[in-house]
Design a protein around this motif. Structure first.
Motif, PDB file in Angstrom:
ATOM      1  N   LEU A  51       7.411   1.764  -9.198  1.00  0.00           N
ATOM      2  CA  LEU A  51       6.772   0.290  -8.675  1.00  0.00           C
ATOM      3  C   LEU A  51       5.492   0.642  -7.702  1.00  0.00           C
ATOM      4  N   TYR A  52       5.341   1.956  -7.267  1.00  0.00           N
ATOM      5  CA  TYR A  52       4.100   2.077  -6.584  1.00  0.00           C
ATOM      6  C   TYR A  52       3.058   1.789  -7.118  1.00  0.00           C
ATOM      7  N   ARG A  53       2.577   1.489  -8.556  1.00  0.00           N
ATOM      8  CA  ARG A  53       1.767   0.950  -8.942  1.00  0.00           C
ATOM      9  C   ARG A  53       1.567  -0.538  -8.943  1.00  0.00           C
ATOM     10  N   ARG A  54       2.702  -1.050  -8.355  1.00  0.00           N
ATOM     11  CA  ARG A  54       2.613  -2.568  -8.113  1.00  0.00           C
ATOM     12  C   ARG A  54       2.631  -2.885  -6.738  1.00  0.00           C
ATOM     13  N   ILE A  55       1.994  -2.004  -5.994  1.00  0.00           N
ATOM     14  CA  ILE A  55       1.794  -2.094  -4.646  1.00  0.00           C
ATOM     15  C   ILE A  55       0.313  -2.575  -4.416  1.00  0.00           C
ATOM     16  N   ASP A  56      -0.097  -3.528  -3.573  1.00  0.00           N
ATOM     17  CA  ASP A  56      -1.415  -3.827  -3.222  1.00  0.00           C
ATOM     18  C   ASP A  56      -1.853  -2.783  -2.012  1.00  0.00           C
ATOM     19  N   LEU A  57      -2.298  -1.540  -2.540  1.00  0.00           N
ATOM     20  CA  LEU A  57      -2.571  -0.689  -1.375  1.00  0.00           C
ATOM     21  C   LEU A  57      -3.659  -0.952  -0.295  1.00  0.00           C
ATOM     22  N   ASP A  58      -4.476  -1.791  -0.996  1.00  0.00           N
ATOM     23  CA  ASP A  58      -5.531  -2.276   0.147  1.00  0.00           C
ATOM     24  C   ASP A  58      -4.986  -3.105   1.299  1.00  0.00           C
ATOM     25  N   LYS A  59      -4.034  -3.707   0.982  1.00  0.00           N
ATOM     26  CA  LYS A  59      -3.207  -4.413   2.210  1.00  0.00           C
ATOM     27  C   LYS A  59      -2.089  -3.842   2.661  1.00  0.00           C
ATOM     28  N   LEU A  60      -1.518  -2.813   2.077  1.00  0.00           N
ATOM     29  CA  LEU A  60      -0.589  -1.935   2.837  1.00  0.00           C
ATOM     30  C   LEU A  60      -0.842  -1.612   4.340  1.00  0.00           C
ATOM     31  N   GLN A  61       0.143  -1.840   5.203  1.00  0.00           N
ATOM     32  CA  GLN A  61      -0.042  -1.302   6.566  1.00  0.00           C
ATOM     33  C   GLN A  61       1.161  -0.266   6.952  1.00  0.00           C
ATOM     34  N   CYS A  62       0.779   0.573   7.705  1.00  0.00           N
ATOM     35  CA  CYS A  62       1.667   1.434   8.338  1.00  0.00           C
ATOM     36  C   CYS A  62       1.501   1.535   9.920  1.00  0.00           C
TER      37      CYS A  62
END
Length: 213
Positions: free
Chosen positions: A33-44
């Motif tokens: 599922l990591y491939r289905r994450i919108d990494l550009d919009k991920l916040q930490c």
């Protein structure tokens, strides 16, 4: 202060790599599922170095890589806001950290709360997990699937660790199923096409000027 009570080393993290070698290949696919994450919009939130939160979402074969990690900054809490590119049925989570008190000890999951902040963590989460130390990304925490069947955004709040000043995470694995997002714009109806002409009789007498007070 009670974190020292968790100091007993289980010893299984380093000596039983044999089981992992014989794991079915499907498990790696399910944790894709990591491939289905919108990494550009991920916040930490509360990460010590900008952008490091997204580094812990890795391919299955890199789950034991120790070079990329995220560490908390002001205190032990970390909050991940994870947008997906479609709808996800989340079935399980793996959290891997250091074999010391910086390993997270509690994980709280929230569903479909975009842009969640620490101010929102007082809300009731969908599920809470007590975590064990896991340095080899072997321990999976199964979710209550009925609560995570239509997830477009997942928030993971690591609320505490085993007693250290900061929390360190090397890998977060998400297991589940993915379906494409629905394209709502193609369902717009042209309902005006069959309007009753009688509904428009007053238009000639009604000025089209709108006043803003």
């Amino acid at each position: 202060m009670s974190g020292h009570g968790h100091g007993h080393g289980h010893g299984h993290g380093h000596g039983c790599g044999c089981q992992a070698e014989h794991e079915p290949a499907e498990r790696g696919v399910e944790f894709g599922l990591y491939r289905r994450i919108d990494l550009d919009k991920l916040q930490c939130l509360n990460e010590s170095l900008d952008g490091h939160g997204r580094l812990v979402f890795k391919p299955w074969e890199q789950r034991r890589d120790r070079e990329k990690f995220v560490e908390s900054d002001a205190d032990e809490e970390l909050l991940f806001n994870i947008p997906f590119t479609g709808s996800v049925k989340l079935k399980g989570v793996i959290i891997s950290g250091e074999d010391d008190d910086s390993h997270p000890s509690e994980m709280r999951l929230y569903k479909n709360m975009p842009h969640m902040s620490f101010d929102d963590t007082g809300r009731e989460p969908e599920q809470v997990f007590r975590l064990n130390r896991d340095t080899t990304a072997e321990l999976e925490y199964p979710t209550k699937i009925t609560r995570f069947s239509n997830v477009e955004h997942l928030s993971i709040h690591l609320s505490r660790n085993f007693g250290a000043d900061s929390t360190r995470v090397y890998y977060i694995g998400l297991r589940g199923e993915y379906s494409e997002a629905h394209r709502h714009e193609v369902t717009i109806c042209t309902y005006e096409a069959s309007a009753n002409p009688a509904d428009h009789r007053v238009e000639t007498m009604t000025p089209q000027t709108h006043f803003i007070s």
